[in-house]
Design a protein around this motif. Structure first.
Motif, mmCIF file in Angstrom:
data_model
loop_
_atom_site.group_PDB
_atom_site.id
_atom_site.type_symbol
_atom_site.label_atom_id
_atom_site.label_comp_id
_atom_site.label_asym_id
_atom_site.label_seq_id
_atom_site.Cartn_x
_atom_site.Cartn_y
_atom_site.Cartn_z
ATOM 1 N N VAL A 102 0.850 -1.186 0.000
ATOM 2 C CA VAL A 102 0.000 0.000 0.000
ATOM 3 C C VAL A 102 0.883 1.232 0.000
ATOM 4 C CG1 VAL A 102 -1.844 1.214 1.208
ATOM 5 C CG2 VAL A 102 -1.720 -1.266 1.319
ATOM 6 N N THR A 103 0.542 2.202 -0.849
ATOM 7 C CA THR A 103 1.347 3.408 -1.003
ATOM 8 C C THR A 103 0.504 4.663 -0.807
ATOM 9 O OG1 THR A 103 2.785 2.285 -2.585
ATOM 10 C CG2 THR A 103 2.843 4.697 -2.603
ATOM 11 N N ASN A 104 1.023 5.595 -0.004
ATOM 12 C CA ASN A 104 0.471 6.940 0.121
ATOM 13 C C ASN A 104 1.010 7.696 -1.092
ATOM 14 O OD1 ASN A 104 0.338 9.746 0.619
ATOM 15 N ND2 ASN A 104 0.440 9.453 2.831
ATOM 16 N N ARG A 105 0.134 8.076 -2.026
ATOM 17 C CA ARG A 105 0.601 8.707 -3.260
ATOM 18 C C ARG A 105 1.157 10.114 -3.022
ATOM 19 N NH1 ARG A 105 -4.289 6.771 -5.956
ATOM 20 N NH2 ARG A 105 -4.841 8.918 -6.396
ATOM 21 N N ASP A 106 0.793 10.775 -1.926
ATOM 22 C CA ASP A 106 1.342 12.105 -1.646
ATOM 23 C C ASP A 106 2.798 12.035 -1.217
ATOM 24 O OD1 ASP A 106 -1.005 13.422 -2.256
ATOM 25 O OD2 ASP A 106 -1.577 13.803 -0.164
ATOM 26 N N THR A 107 3.144 11.056 -0.383
ATOM 27 C CA THR A 107 4.503 10.991 0.185
ATOM 28 C C THR A 107 5.366 9.904 -0.437
ATOM 29 O OG1 THR A 107 3.872 9.415 1.908
ATOM 30 C CG2 THR A 107 3.601 11.772 2.417
ATOM 31 N N GLY A 108 4.724 8.909 -1.070
ATOM 32 C CA GLY A 108 5.468 7.780 -1.611
ATOM 33 C C GLY A 108 5.741 6.690 -0.583
ATOM 34 N N LYS A 109 5.342 6.923 0.680
ATOM 35 C CA LYS A 109 5.564 5.916 1.719
ATOM 36 C C LYS A 109 4.777 4.658 1.362
ATOM 37 C CE LYS A 109 5.300 4.965 6.656
ATOM 38 N NZ LYS A 109 5.040 5.512 7.996
ATOM 39 N N THR A 110 5.459 3.505 1.450
ATOM 40 C CA THR A 110 4.847 2.220 1.111
ATOM 41 C C THR A 110 5.069 1.237 2.249
ATOM 42 O OG1 THR A 110 5.247 2.572 -1.260
ATOM 43 C CG2 THR A 110 4.877 0.300 -0.549
#
Length: 191
Positions: A102-110
């Motif tokens: 799962v990825t936060n598209r704003d930060t790129g954190k996966t």
């Protein structure tokens, strides 16, 4: 749970109608000479399938306060579905490996989560689009219109049950039970 609904995700594959297989029959369901009248609640199957898991893309605010995506680098699930005399699913068991990124598209954190395990699907009203997914080690994205909790992406490590209904092209999820440890991926990905 390697089942239908990582995010009520797998529910698309779990909601599919299975074709009847050989008769299994439930207690009291068959006719015996001098026995009870046949009933229409015989179970047939199981029909074995291997459902896929499509990618998930949530817009900002749909589940998390940021846009998020989920991919599934490992999907090797087996679904066993029993049907009634009309061919409607009445019960299913889903098991096997399922890994989600799962990825936060704003930060790129996966983050990567192993959702492998076993879950069950019951169909309280065969022939309708309503089903209940339950078990441990699975996830569900609860949208703004879902109840009673919404705007969370829960991965349960205890037990979770969710009623999923479809009407007019809309899917609604209702969290029925959540026991034991769980993670809200929206919180995890926000930090």
């Amino acid at each position: 749970m390697a089942a239908c609904a990582v995010t009520a995700l797998l529910c698309a594959s779990a909601g599919a109608q299975a074709s009847p297989g050989p008769s299994v029959g439930r207690a009291g369901g068959g006719a015996v000479a001098g026995g009870p009248t046949p009933r229409s609640d015989n179970w047939h199957g199981p029909v074995v399938t291997h459902p896929g898991q499509p990618e998930v893309h949530y817009a900002r605010g749909e589940v998390c306060p940021f846009p998020a995506d989920a991919t599934f680098p490992v999907v090797d699930m087996t679904q066993k579905t029993w049907t009634n005399d009309a061919g409607d699913p009445v019960y299913a068991v889903i098991s096997g490996p399922l890994v989600m990124e799962v990825t936060n598209r704003d930060t790129g954190k996966t983050v990567r989560r192993d959702l492998s395990g076993t879950g069950s699907l019951s169909y309280p009203d065969p022939g309708s689009s309503t089903r209940v997914l339950s078990g441990g080690d699975w996830g569900v994205g609860l949208h703004t219109d879902d109840g009673p909790v919404h705007n969370k992406w829960i991965v349960s490590r205890g037990f979770m049950a969710v009623r999923i209904s479809e009407s007019g092209g809309e899917t609604r999820r209702e969290l029925l039970e959540l026991e034991g440890p769980y993670e809200d991926l929206c919180k995890t990905l926000a930090s």
